[in-house]
Structures are given as structure tokens and as C-alpha cells.
Scaffold this motif. Structure first.
Motif, mmCIF file in Angstrom:
data_model
loop_
_atom_site.group_PDB
_atom_site.id
_atom_site.type_symbol
_atom_site.label_atom_id
_atom_site.label_comp_id
_atom_site.label_asym_id
_atom_site.label_seq_id
_atom_site.Cartn_x
_atom_site.Cartn_y
_atom_site.Cartn_z
ATOM 1 N N GLU A 167 0.791 -1.235 0.038
ATOM 2 C CA GLU A 167 0.147 -0.172 -0.005
ATOM 3 C C GLU A 167 0.614 1.254 0.065
ATOM 4 N N GLY A 168 2.099 1.089 0.057
ATOM 5 C CA GLY A 168 3.160 2.235 0.375
ATOM 6 C C GLY A 168 3.090 2.914 1.528
ATOM 7 N N ASN A 169 2.657 2.278 2.525
ATOM 8 C CA ASN A 169 2.622 2.916 3.888
ATOM 9 C C ASN A 169 3.885 2.302 4.567
ATOM 10 N N ILE A 170 5.119 3.042 4.276
ATOM 11 C CA ILE A 170 6.438 2.623 4.566
ATOM 12 C C ILE A 170 6.602 2.989 6.249
ATOM 13 N N GLN A 171 6.093 4.022 6.554
ATOM 14 C CA GLN A 171 6.394 4.577 7.808
ATOM 15 C C GLN A 171 5.832 3.637 8.760
ATOM 16 N N LYS A 172 4.513 3.232 8.485
ATOM 17 C CA LYS A 172 4.076 2.029 9.657
ATOM 18 C C LYS A 172 4.538 0.803 9.572
ATOM 19 N N ALA A 173 5.172 0.660 8.160
ATOM 20 C CA ALA A 173 5.773 -0.947 8.113
ATOM 21 C C ALA A 173 7.172 -0.782 8.836
ATOM 22 N N ASN A 174 7.704 0.254 8.788
ATOM 23 C CA ASN A 174 9.084 0.595 9.363
ATOM 24 C C ASN A 174 8.887 0.249 10.936
ATOM 25 N N TYR A 175 7.769 1.064 11.429
ATOM 26 C CA TYR A 175 7.634 1.125 12.975
ATOM 27 C C TYR A 175 7.054 -0.299 13.400
ATOM 28 N N LEU A 176 6.350 -1.220 12.592
ATOM 29 C CA LEU A 176 6.096 -2.467 13.123
ATOM 30 C C LEU A 176 7.289 -3.326 13.005
ATOM 31 N N LEU A 177 8.123 -3.018 11.920
ATOM 32 C CA LEU A 177 9.345 -3.945 11.889
ATOM 33 C C LEU A 177 10.456 -3.592 13.023
ATOM 34 N N GLY A 178 10.319 -2.206 13.564
ATOM 35 C CA GLY A 178 11.407 -2.009 14.417
ATOM 36 C C GLY A 178 12.623 -1.238 13.831
ATOM 37 N N ARG A 179 12.627 -1.285 12.315
ATOM 38 C CA ARG A 179 14.031 -0.650 11.761
ATOM 39 C C ARG A 179 13.490 -0.238 10.327
ATOM 40 N N ASN A 180 14.197 0.397 9.594
ATOM 41 C CA ASN A 180 13.917 0.991 8.370
ATOM 42 C C ASN A 180 13.832 -0.228 7.292
ATOM 43 N N TYR A 181 12.886 -0.460 6.404
ATOM 44 C CA TYR A 181 12.467 -1.453 5.502
ATOM 45 C C TYR A 181 13.721 -1.027 4.457
ATOM 46 N N PRO A 182 14.621 -2.316 4.222
ATOM 47 C CA PRO A 182 15.721 -2.264 3.300
ATOM 48 C C PRO A 182 15.733 -2.850 1.858
ATOM 49 N N ILE A 183 16.255 -2.278 1.022
ATOM 50 C CA ILE A 183 16.514 -2.643 -0.287
ATOM 51 C C ILE A 183 17.856 -2.746 -0.652
ATOM 52 N N TYR A 184 18.512 -3.616 -0.804
ATOM 53 C CA TYR A 184 20.082 -3.978 -1.257
ATOM 54 C C TYR A 184 20.519 -4.580 -2.337
ATOM 55 N N GLY A 185 21.542 -4.378 -2.823
ATOM 56 C CA GLY A 185 22.177 -5.399 -3.958
ATOM 57 C C GLY A 185 23.464 -4.688 -4.572
ATOM 58 N N LYS A 186 23.688 -5.383 -5.837
ATOM 59 C CA LYS A 186 24.715 -4.911 -6.494
ATOM 60 C C LYS A 186 24.251 -3.956 -7.496
ATOM 61 N N VAL A 187 24.804 -2.913 -7.737
ATOM 62 C CA VAL A 187 24.535 -1.932 -8.636
ATOM 63 C C VAL A 187 25.144 -2.155 -9.993
ATOM 64 N N TYR A 188 24.257 -2.330 -10.901
ATOM 65 C CA TYR A 188 24.516 -2.812 -12.449
ATOM 66 C C TYR A 188 24.414 -1.667 -13.374
#
Length: 289
Positions: A151-172
Motif C-alpha cells: 500500500e506504500g505505507n512505509i512509515q507504519k511498516a518501518n514502525y512494526l518492523l522496528g527498523r527501516n525497510y531495506p532494499i539492497y544489492g549490487k549496482v549494475y
């Protein structure tokens, strides 16, 4: 001797942390080894009704290791065990078992906490059933967090996770379309087993590994080149270093707008300039940057 907990633990969110802290405390009380069995994929993964894991298995294990020794379980290998056979497996040399109140076990999830309590009493094992964590009237769960991300509700998702939601990987190296528009972006390869957050533009932190801030676009780039696969590209503010082939980590902070098809490239560029202004204003007002 050991103290045991079993679950998927996808995301290792605040609800999971309640269980894991109980495990850690009981292991100290009994002077026993804390052992965590994490099931690699939930049943929904195999039934085809699954949006994706919140975080990679590697990330999950790293987070779980803060609480005890971690072992992985493949659901396909244990799903046909009867509740009694599964209990025999987790109860060997066990002083205590810690589970959430919705815990189910054995073939067709036939076992529940009532059966687990009876079986534990027979073996003189302490069973600790941790109550659901309720926040804003809803049970904290991986399913709820997946819904919030879609839903794009990233702030609420972060709160329930207890940390910021991560997206990571190798740059191509992609087609460098962002550079041509005046907004050079780092494109990240990401596992298809992970959930895709709502398409759109996000304010984010970027670790290269040095901390920066930026704007991440998640989507199909409909204006410049409609792609078949989801693109994760981040424009890092005040940054001009070469990141090709390097691993970077992005943490989503706020959802700014949905992905949109613009009438022209000029209209897209104008919107990107506005996105940057919005981002810089938010950083100044909320993040002291």
C-alpha cells in the motif's frame, strides 16, 4: 540442555522480538542454549498465494543470531510429520519451548498450543506462550507488514518492523536513462523472492557504505521505457561517485508519490525536480539534514 522456538520469523518484526526476548530470558534462567528454528518459506509460498519474503534468508538469520543459535527448516521436509513426531523433534534435550499464541505444528497444522501444552507437561517441559503484540488495534504480523508495503505505507511498516525497510544489492550498468535526464541513478539487482513495495518514489537513506540520502523509484519506468521486470533505481543527493559493481543498501523512509505515466519527457523531468525539492524539504524539517 536447550530452550527452543520455531517459526518463519520473516522480517523479525516487533511481534517476533517479543518471542525471541522470552527465549533469551528463559535460556538465561535455565542456563540453557537458546535455539531458533526458522522455516525458510511459509506455506503460502508453496500454495501460490504469496507476495514475497520481507527480507532475505541471510538477513533473517543475521537478525535472529542476536537472540540465539539459528537453524533452518525446509517446510517441504517437515510438513508431513504428525504433531507428535514434530514434538519429538523439538523436545529432545529441551528445558523450555517458546511460541506465539497462533503457533500450529504437524501435518495440516493439526497441532495447536493446547496440544503443545499437554505434550510439554508429559515431558516436564516449560511452555511459554507469548501473547500477540497488538498495535493500533491490529496484531503485528509479517502478513500485515507485507500489506502495508504493497500500500506504500512505509512509515507504519518501518514502525512494526522496528527498523527501516531495506532494499539492497549490487549496482549494475543499465541504459543510463536517468543520467540522460539529469538524474543519474544507481540500479540495484534484487532477488525475485522478496516482496515488491508499491510502485512509486520514496525518500530513502543510502549506504555506500557511507550514509547519504536519496530518492528511490520502484516500478516499470512507463514514460521512458516500459519494462517487464521491476526496476529499483536510486538517485543519491549530492553524490557523483562510480558505484557500478558495488553493493549498496537503501532504507525506505517515506512514500512521496505513485509511479505515473507522463505526457512527455519534459513533464517527467519537471516532476523529478519537484520530487527533489520535496525530499530536501523533508530532510531539513524531519531529519535534520
Amino acid at each position: 540442555m536447550r530452550v527452543v522456538t520455531v517459526g518463519v520469523f520473516d522480517g523479525v518484526h516487533k511481534g517476533h522480538q517479543e518471542i525471541l526476548n522470552s527465549l533469551k530470558n528463559l535460556s538465561k534462567e535455565y542456563n540453557a542454549s537458546p535455539e531458533i528454528y526458522t522455516i525458510v518459506f511459509p506455506m503460502e509460498y508453496y500454495t501460490g498465494n504469496f507476495d514475497g519474503l520481507l527480507i532475505s534468508l541471510e538477513d533473517r538469520i543475521t537478525l535472529l543470531e542476536m537472540y540465539g543459535n539459528v537453524y533452518t527448516l525446509n517446510l517441504q521436509e517437515i510438513k508431513d510429520l504428525s504433531p507428535y513426531d514434530f514434538f519429538d523433534f523439538i523436545s529432545k534435550d529441551t528445558k523450555a519451548i517458546v511460541v506465539g499464541q497462533d503457533f500450529r505444528f504437524g501435518k495440516n497444522a493439526a497441532g495447536n498450543v493446547n496440544l503443545l501444552e499437554n505434550l510439554s507437561k508429559e515431558k516436564n517441559i516449560n511452555l511459554k506462550v507469548v501473547a500477540d503484540l497488538i498495535i493500533d488495534g491490529k496484531r503485528v504480523s509479517s502478513t500485515l507488514i507485507r500489506k502495508l508495503l504493497k500500500e506504500g505505507n512505509i512509515q507504519k511498516a518501518n514502525y512494526l518492523l522496528g527498523r527501516n525497510y531495506p532494499i539492497y544489492g549490487k549496482v549494475y550498468k543499465d541504459k543510463q536513462l536517468g543520467r540522460k535526464l539529469g538524474f543519474p541513478t544507481a540500479n540495484i539487482r534484487r532477488s525475485k523472492e522478496l516482496i515488491t513495495p508499491k510502485f512509486g518514489v520514496y525518500l530513502c537513506k543510502v549506504y555506500t557504505p557511507k550514509l547519504h540520502f536519496g530518492l528511490m523509484n520502484i516500478g516499470l519506468r512507463p514514460t521512458v521505457e516500459k519494462t517487464k521486470s521491476v526496476k529499483y533505481e536510486v538517485y543519491i543527493l549530492d553524490f557523483n561517485e562510480d558505484l557500478y559493481g558495488k553493493e549498496i543498501r537503501v532504507e525506505l523512509l517515506e512514500f512521496l508519490r505513485e509511479e505515473t505515466t507522463f505526457e512527455s519527457i519534459d513533464a517527467l523531468i519537471e516532476q523529478m525536480k519537484n520530487d527533489e525539492k520535496t525530499a530536501r524539504k523533508l530532510l531539513e524539517e524531519k531529519y535534520g539534514n
